[in-house]
Design an enzyme around this catalytic site. Structure first.
Site, PDB file in Angstrom:
ATOM      1  N   GLY A  44       0.801  -1.226   0.000  1.00 44.55           N
ATOM      2  CA  GLY A  44       0.000   0.000   0.000  1.00 44.55           C
ATOM      3  C   GLY A  44       0.831   1.271   0.000  1.00 44.55           C
ATOM      4  N   THR A  45       1.870   1.305   0.801  1.00 49.73           N
ATOM      5  CA  THR A  45       2.670   2.531   0.905  1.00 49.73           C
ATOM      6  C   THR A  45       3.303   2.871  -0.437  1.00 49.73           C
ATOM      7  OG1 THR A  45       3.103   2.107   3.238  1.00 49.73           O
ATOM      8  CG2 THR A  45       4.635   3.587   2.108  1.00 49.73           C
TER       9      THR A  45
ATOM     10  N   ASN B 184      -8.837   3.320   7.636  1.00 49.97           N
ATOM     11  CA  ASN B 184      -8.248   2.191   8.363  1.00 49.97           C
ATOM     12  C   ASN B 184      -8.607   2.172   9.843  1.00 49.97           C
ATOM     13  OD1 ASN B 184      -6.506   4.468   7.534  1.00 49.97           O
ATOM     14  ND2 ASN B 184      -5.191   3.755   9.183  1.00 49.97           N
TER      15      ASN B 184
ATOM     16  N   GLN C 278      -7.521  -0.833   2.640  1.00 51.68           N
ATOM     17  CA  GLN C 278      -8.402  -1.417   3.657  1.00 51.68           C
ATOM     18  C   GLN C 278      -9.675  -2.009   3.085  1.00 51.68           C
ATOM     19  OE1 GLN C 278      -7.989  -2.284   6.617  1.00 51.68           O
ATOM     20  NE2 GLN C 278      -6.114  -1.206   7.121  1.00 51.68           N
TER      21      GLN C 278
ATOM     22  N   HIS D  76      -1.105  -7.829   2.305  1.00 51.42           N
ATOM     23  CA  HIS D  76      -1.191  -8.387   3.665  1.00 51.42           C
ATOM     24  C   HIS D  76      -2.466  -8.008   4.401  1.00 51.42           C
ATOM     25  CE1 HIS D  76       0.054  -4.808   6.192  1.00 51.42           C
ATOM     26  NE2 HIS D  76       0.351  -4.392   4.985  1.00 51.42           N
TER      27      HIS D  76
ATOM     28  N   THR E 113      13.232  -7.122 -10.770  1.00 47.60           N
ATOM     29  CA  THR E 113      12.786  -8.507 -10.960  1.00 47.60           C
ATOM     30  C   THR E 113      11.599  -8.788 -10.048  1.00 47.60           C
ATOM     31  OG1 THR E 113      15.003  -9.179 -11.581  1.00 47.60           O
ATOM     32  CG2 THR E 113      13.531 -10.927 -10.793  1.00 47.60           C
TER      33      THR E 113
ATOM     34  N   CYS F 245       1.461   8.867  21.995  1.00 49.41           N
ATOM     35  CA  CYS F 245       2.060   9.805  22.933  1.00 49.41           C
ATOM     36  C   CYS F 245       3.245  10.460  22.228  1.00 49.41           C
ATOM     37  CB  CYS F 245       2.540   9.045  24.159  1.00 49.41           C
ATOM     38  SG  CYS F 245       1.843   9.713  25.652  1.00 49.41           S
TER      39      CYS F 245
HETATM   40  C1  LIG Z   1      -5.586   2.822   4.241  1.00 47.21           C
HETATM   41  C2  LIG Z   1      -4.187   2.333   4.170  1.00 47.21           C
HETATM   42  N1  LIG Z   1      -3.390   2.765   3.187  1.00 47.21           N
HETATM   43  C3  LIG Z   1      -2.107   2.354   3.071  1.00 47.21           C
HETATM   44  C4  LIG Z   1      -1.582   1.471   3.966  1.00 47.21           C
HETATM   45  C5  LIG Z   1      -0.143   1.042   3.823  1.00 47.21           C
HETATM   46  O1  LIG Z   1      -0.085  -0.255   3.328  1.00 47.21           O
HETATM   47  P1  LIG Z   1       1.230  -1.174   3.509  1.00 47.21           P
HETATM   48  O2  LIG Z   1       1.279  -1.566   4.947  1.00 47.21           O
HETATM   49  O3  LIG Z   1       0.982  -2.325   2.598  1.00 47.21           O
HETATM   50  O4  LIG Z   1       2.396  -0.362   3.090  1.00 47.21           O
HETATM   51  C6  LIG Z   1      -2.373   0.984   5.010  1.00 47.21           C
HETATM   52  C7  LIG Z   1      -1.802   0.056   6.021  1.00 47.21           C
HETATM   53  O5  LIG Z   1      -2.227   0.036   7.152  1.00 47.21           O
HETATM   54  C8  LIG Z   1      -3.713   1.429   5.115  1.00 47.21           C
HETATM   55  O6  LIG Z   1      -4.509   1.006   6.099  1.00 47.21           O
END
Ligand SMILES: Cc1ncc(COP(=O)(O)O)c(C=O)c1O
Length: 377
Positions: A69-70, A149, A177, A199, A235, A320
């Site tokens: 996702g990132t 999320n 999500q 994941h 790759t 925190c």
């Molecule tokens: C809404 C959302 N976007 C992006 C991500 C990032 O995904 P990843 O953990 O696969 O990098 C998450 C992960 O919690 C997420 O909940």
């Protein structure tokens, strides 16, 4: 252990593990090699691409594999920004996006881009009319997550995509999500880009997919030998990709979503029955992910509640910083009072959650909540 944190990560699906095994052992070689050791891996990767495409209502050429996702969020936001920098430098997003979107946008701000962070209502919903109001001649991208999320609120993506189309602006939705929990077909959502995180979908960690609508120009993040139509060089990790493909197929055929919402509601009803208004639901009351229950334990600290229930794995909504307690960006944007937000806990159920686990979690929580100290701000 009672695992109620499926929004953080899911266990690997059995069929996905089975499908991966040959590519962790006897099947090796480089998928880009045209010889006998490479060809089976290429075929396996292309099968997985078709499986993911089918889940998303896309064509295989519109899917690229990445690390999750990132990476997908960074790729779309920076990739559109670089590709269209001569056309405009304005991006619209919301205040409750994942850090992968928010921090990619903040990075672009340092490069002279202008970002509009839209507020949300108390249920965590973005108003499409507010988006329409912000679209300008130099707007290049609208980036709104499909489902949040933390609280699970689902955004009206099809409506927002229509606004984007009318304004000639690209539309991206982060479906990390939502994919696997609600329908995420790009043909129905009308988006140009959509991210998937393996994941969260019972595939392995470290693999994801990005949908890029056919014909759309997007600058690459990874430059190299031109893999995946030059969109993501490197790759391909065959085993991980095969796992994602198999998990996507299982997800497409999965019929247990209604069961998830029954378990989620059983958890809330159990807590509410004993704790009354000490427990407050956060997020949209109905239009939210079927597996997600974010609640605020009024006057408590979420981390304290979870520390008192060692068997339960769930997430808290506060952090925190420099000794000061802070609401998460999402709960702050929703204007959730600190008295409730500090006590936020996100429970997320999944395919393996049982009624017994829910009842046991309720029992532990209703014993723990009155016993933990009240929040001192
Ligand atoms: C809404 C959302 N976007 C992006 C991500 C990032 O995904 P990843 O953990 O696969 O990098 C998450 C992960 O919690 C997420 O909940």
């Amino acid at each position: 252990m009672i695992y109620l944190d499926y929004n953080a990560s899911t266990p690997l699906d059995d069929a996905a593990r089975e499908a991966m095994l040959p590519y962790l052992g006897r099947s090796y070689g480089n998928p880009s090699s045209s010889h006998a050791a490479g060809r089976p891996l290429r075929e396996a990767i292309e099968k997985a691409r078709a499986q993911v495409a089918e889940l998303l209502g896309a064509t295989p050429e519109e899917i690229i594999f990445n690390s999750g996702g990132t990476e997908g969020c960074n790729h779309v936001i920076k990739g559109v920004a670089y590709a269209l920098r001569d056309r405009g430098k304005h991006i619209i997003t919301s205040a409750i996006e994942h850090a992968a979107v928010l921090n990619a946008c903040r990075f672009l701000e340092q490069q002279g881009y202008e970002i509009t962070y839209l507020e949300v209502d108390s249920n965590g919903r973005v108003d499409p009319k507010a988006i329409a109001h912000e679209v300008r001649h130099d707007t290049i991208l609208i980036s709104i997550m499909h489902a949040n999320n933390e609280v699970g609120t689902i955004q009206p993506i099809a409506e927002i995509a229509e606004i984007a189309r009318e304004g000639g602006v690209f539309m991206f939705t982060d479906a990390a999500q939502s994919c696997g929990k609600i329908e995420t077909r790009v043909d129905r959502l009308g988006v140009d880009f959509l991210t998937v995180a393996g994941h969260k979908l019972y595939a392995p960690q470290g693999i994801g997919a990005l949908y890029i609508r056919r014909g759309v120009t997007l600058e690459a993040l990874h430059h190299g030998a031109g893999h995946q139509q030059g969109r993501r060089s490197g790759t391909e990790p065959s085993a991980l990709i095969v796992g994602l493909g198999a998990a996507a197929e299982v997800t497409r055929k999965y019929e247990g979503t209604a069961r998830l919402s029954v378990l989620r509601d059983r958890l809330y009803d159990g807590l509410r029955h004993s704790l009354g208004d000490q427990v407050v639901i956060l997020g949209h009351p109905t239009n939210r992910l079927p597996n997600t229950l974010c609640v605020g334990f009024r006057g408590r600290i979420g981390a304290d509640v979870l520390s008192a229930c060692l068997e339960i794995c769930a997430s808290t909504g506060t952090a925190c910083h420099s000794g000061r307690r802070e609401r998460s960006a999402t709960l702050a944007a929703m204007n959730v009072p600190e008295e409730i937000a500090f006590g936020a806990v996100r429970f997320s159920v999944g395919r393996h959650t049982t009624e017994w686990e829910i009842d046991s979690a309720v029992e532990q929580l209703i014993r723990a909540v009155p016993s933990v100290r009240t929040a001192d701000r």
